[in-house]
Design a protein around this motif. Structure first.
Motif, mmCIF file in Angstrom:
data_model
loop_
_atom_site.group_PDB
_atom_site.id
_atom_site.type_symbol
_atom_site.label_atom_id
_atom_site.label_comp_id
_atom_site.label_asym_id
_atom_site.label_seq_id
_atom_site.Cartn_x
_atom_site.Cartn_y
_atom_site.Cartn_z
ATOM 1 N N ALA A 173 0.822 -1.204 0.000
ATOM 2 C CA ALA A 173 0.000 0.000 0.000
ATOM 3 C C ALA A 173 0.860 1.260 0.000
ATOM 4 O O ALA A 173 0.370 2.347 -0.287
ATOM 5 C CB ALA A 173 -0.919 0.006 1.223
ATOM 6 N N ALA A 174 2.142 1.108 0.336
ATOM 7 C CA ALA A 174 3.031 2.266 0.429
ATOM 8 C C ALA A 174 4.472 1.811 0.224
ATOM 9 O O ALA A 174 4.751 0.611 0.204
ATOM 10 C CB ALA A 174 2.873 2.929 1.796
ATOM 11 N N LEU A 175 5.344 2.792 0.077
ATOM 12 C CA LEU A 175 6.787 2.546 -0.022
ATOM 13 C C LEU A 175 7.499 3.487 0.936
ATOM 14 O O LEU A 175 6.991 4.557 1.271
ATOM 15 C CB LEU A 175 7.306 2.842 -1.433
ATOM 16 C CG LEU A 175 7.022 1.862 -2.548
ATOM 17 C CD1 LEU A 175 7.548 2.416 -3.864
ATOM 18 C CD2 LEU A 175 7.643 0.507 -2.266
ATOM 19 N N ARG A 176 8.685 3.060 1.348
ATOM 20 C CA ARG A 176 9.582 3.952 2.080
ATOM 21 C C ARG A 176 11.006 3.576 1.705
ATOM 22 O O ARG A 176 11.302 2.435 1.364
ATOM 23 C CB ARG A 176 9.378 3.877 3.588
ATOM 24 C CG ARG A 176 9.956 2.643 4.230
ATOM 25 C CD ARG A 176 9.831 2.692 5.745
ATOM 26 N NE ARG A 176 10.385 1.481 6.324
ATOM 27 C CZ ARG A 176 10.047 1.003 7.495
ATOM 28 N NH1 ARG A 176 9.147 1.622 8.229
ATOM 29 N NH2 ARG A 176 10.606 -0.093 7.952
ATOM 30 N N ALA A 177 11.875 4.556 1.770
ATOM 31 C CA ALA A 177 13.294 4.296 1.527
ATOM 32 C C ALA A 177 13.879 3.671 2.782
ATOM 33 O O ALA A 177 13.549 4.069 3.896
ATOM 34 C CB ALA A 177 14.014 5.589 1.195
ATOM 35 N N GLU A 178 14.738 2.681 2.575
ATOM 36 C CA GLU A 178 15.487 2.087 3.680
ATOM 37 C C GLU A 178 16.948 2.056 3.280
ATOM 38 O O GLU A 178 17.286 1.924 2.111
ATOM 39 C CB GLU A 178 15.012 0.655 3.972
ATOM 40 C CG GLU A 178 13.664 0.586 4.620
ATOM 41 C CD GLU A 178 13.274 -0.830 5.053
ATOM 42 O OE1 GLU A 178 14.086 -1.766 4.888
ATOM 43 O OE2 GLU A 178 12.150 -0.981 5.549
ATOM 44 N N CYS A 179 17.800 2.169 4.288
ATOM 45 C CA CYS A 179 19.235 2.124 4.060
ATOM 46 C C CYS A 179 19.838 1.008 4.881
ATOM 47 O O CYS A 179 19.345 0.698 5.968
ATOM 48 C CB CYS A 179 19.873 3.459 4.432
ATOM 49 S SG CYS A 179 21.617 3.572 3.955
ATOM 50 N N GLN A 180 20.884 0.443 4.377
ATOM 51 C CA GLN A 180 21.597 -0.632 5.047
ATOM 52 C C GLN A 180 22.069 -0.212 6.439
ATOM 53 O O GLN A 180 22.230 -1.037 7.323
ATOM 54 C CB GLN A 180 22.777 -1.027 4.180
ATOM 55 C CG GLN A 180 23.634 -2.116 4.700
ATOM 56 C CD GLN A 180 24.766 -2.419 3.739
ATOM 57 O OE1 GLN A 180 24.992 -1.689 2.785
ATOM 58 N NE2 GLN A 180 25.471 -3.488 3.983
ATOM 59 N N CYS A 181 22.254 1.074 6.660
ATOM 60 C CA CYS A 181 22.723 1.574 7.952
ATOM 61 C C CYS A 181 21.601 1.648 8.987
ATOM 62 O O CYS A 181 21.806 2.177 10.061
ATOM 63 C CB CYS A 181 23.380 2.944 7.792
ATOM 64 S SG CYS A 181 22.229 4.291 7.456
ATOM 65 N N VAL A 182 20.434 1.126 8.672
ATOM 66 C CA VAL A 182 19.202 1.031 9.486
ATOM 67 C C VAL A 182 18.324 2.287 9.450
ATOM 68 O O VAL A 182 17.262 2.288 10.040
ATOM 69 C CB VAL A 182 19.411 0.566 10.958
ATOM 70 C CG1 VAL A 182 20.136 -0.736 11.036
ATOM 71 C CG2 VAL A 182 20.089 1.614 11.811
ATOM 72 N N TRP A 183 18.711 3.326 8.755
ATOM 73 C CA TRP A 183 17.846 4.492 8.574
ATOM 74 C C TRP A 183 16.673 4.101 7.684
ATOM 75 O O TRP A 183 16.797 3.255 6.803
ATOM 76 C CB TRP A 183 18.643 5.609 7.900
ATOM 77 C CG TRP A 183 17.792 6.771 7.435
ATOM 78 C CD1 TRP A 183 17.469 7.879 8.145
ATOM 79 C CD2 TRP A 183 17.157 6.915 6.165
ATOM 80 N NE1 TRP A 183 16.680 8.705 7.396
ATOM 81 C CE2 TRP A 183 16.470 8.131 6.174
ATOM 82 C CE3 TRP A 183 17.089 6.121 5.023
ATOM 83 C CZ2 TRP A 183 15.732 8.598 5.089
ATOM 84 C CZ3 TRP A 183 16.362 6.581 3.943
ATOM 85 C CH2 TRP A 183 15.693 7.808 3.982
ATOM 86 N N HIS A 184 15.523 4.702 7.913
ATOM 87 C CA HIS A 184 14.438 4.585 6.948
ATOM 88 C C HIS A 184 13.702 5.909 6.863
ATOM 89 O O HIS A 184 13.656 6.687 7.806
ATOM 90 C CB HIS A 184 13.486 3.425 7.268
ATOM 91 C CG HIS A 184 12.726 3.573 8.551
ATOM 92 N ND1 HIS A 184 11.624 4.371 8.662
ATOM 93 C CD2 HIS A 184 12.921 3.027 9.762
ATOM 94 C CE1 HIS A 184 11.156 4.312 9.892
ATOM 95 N NE2 HIS A 184 11.943 3.501 10.587
ATOM 96 N N GLY A 185 13.157 6.156 5.678
ATOM 97 C CA GLY A 185 12.490 7.419 5.404
ATOM 98 C C GLY A 185 11.017 7.383 5.734
ATOM 99 O O GLY A 185 10.495 6.387 6.251
ATOM 100 N N PRO A 186 10.328 8.469 5.395
ATOM 101 C CA PRO A 186 8.888 8.532 5.659
ATOM 102 C C PRO A 186 8.112 7.590 4.743
ATOM 103 O O PRO A 186 8.562 7.220 3.664
ATOM 104 C CB PRO A 186 8.539 9.995 5.371
ATOM 105 C CG PRO A 186 9.607 10.468 4.439
ATOM 106 C CD PRO A 186 10.836 9.691 4.777
#
Length: 195
Positions: free
Chosen positions: A57-70
């Motif tokens: 239903a949605a997407l978010r950016a994720e980074c290998q460093c454990v950050w994730h976006g809105p």
């Protein structure tokens, strides 16, 4: 997936993670062309995510460093939403790597520290003298860097983050940086060494 390569170092990898209608991570990513099952980061071994019924239903950016976006609601064309979450990731990369020194500088610092360690074992007083000289040269360099960062428009928060201190501490210590005679004096002390 997106890669960030800084001086030959891959420090960050990003992807567009699918989320279900509750906002829970789905086991799929948008790979730029189609949905693909993806349940863990290859290098970090993060927790796997099950495939959810009903589709993303949605997407978010994720980074290998454990950050994730809105969370970004999924457009009828997933590529549109994926472009937005990739921009989120690019902003994360810009912020995460702004204070990362070039690899050659890191290597030279490491070499210097190894030499100082060896000197301290053999000739501790000579090592103390070298450390005293080094400390006297570091602070003027720091003042110069703060002054230039402020003149380029970097915020006190960015300066503080790069220094590894609180914003208030950075401001209190370097508020003069960028103007005045103290910076001129720091520039004079921080001139590049002659070979």
């Amino acid at each position: 997936m997106w890669d960030h390569d800084l001086d030959g170092r891959r420090e960050h990898e990003g992807l567009a993670r699918a989320l279900d209608d509750t906002g829970a991570p789905d086991g799929r990513i948008w790979n730029g062309h189609r949905w693909q099952e993806w349940d863990a980061w290859t290098e970090t071994g993060s927790v796997t995510h099950p495939l959810r019924a009903g589709g993303p239903a949605a997407l978010r950016a994720e980074c290998q460093c454990v950050w994730h976006g809105p969370t970004r609601p999924l457009d009828s064309d997933p590529s549109v939403t994926a472009a937005t979450v990739e921009e989120d990731w690019e902003q994360h990369i810009a912020a995460a790597t702004v204070a990362v020194p070039p690899r050659d500088v890191e290597e030279e610092i490491s070499d210097l520290l190894l030499r100082l360690f060896a000197l301290a074992e053999d000739r501790p007083l000579a090592a103390l003298g070298a450390l005293r000289d080094l400390e006297g040269k570091i602070e003027p360099q720091r003042v110069v860097a703060v002054g230039r960062a402020r003149r380029q428009g970097d915020s006190w928060q960015k300066v503080a983050d790069a220094l590894g201190v609180a914003r208030q501490s950075a401001w209190e210590k370097y508020q003069f940086a960028g103007t005045g005679t103290d910076v001129t004096a720091a520039y004079a002390k921080a001139e590049p060494p002659t070979p």
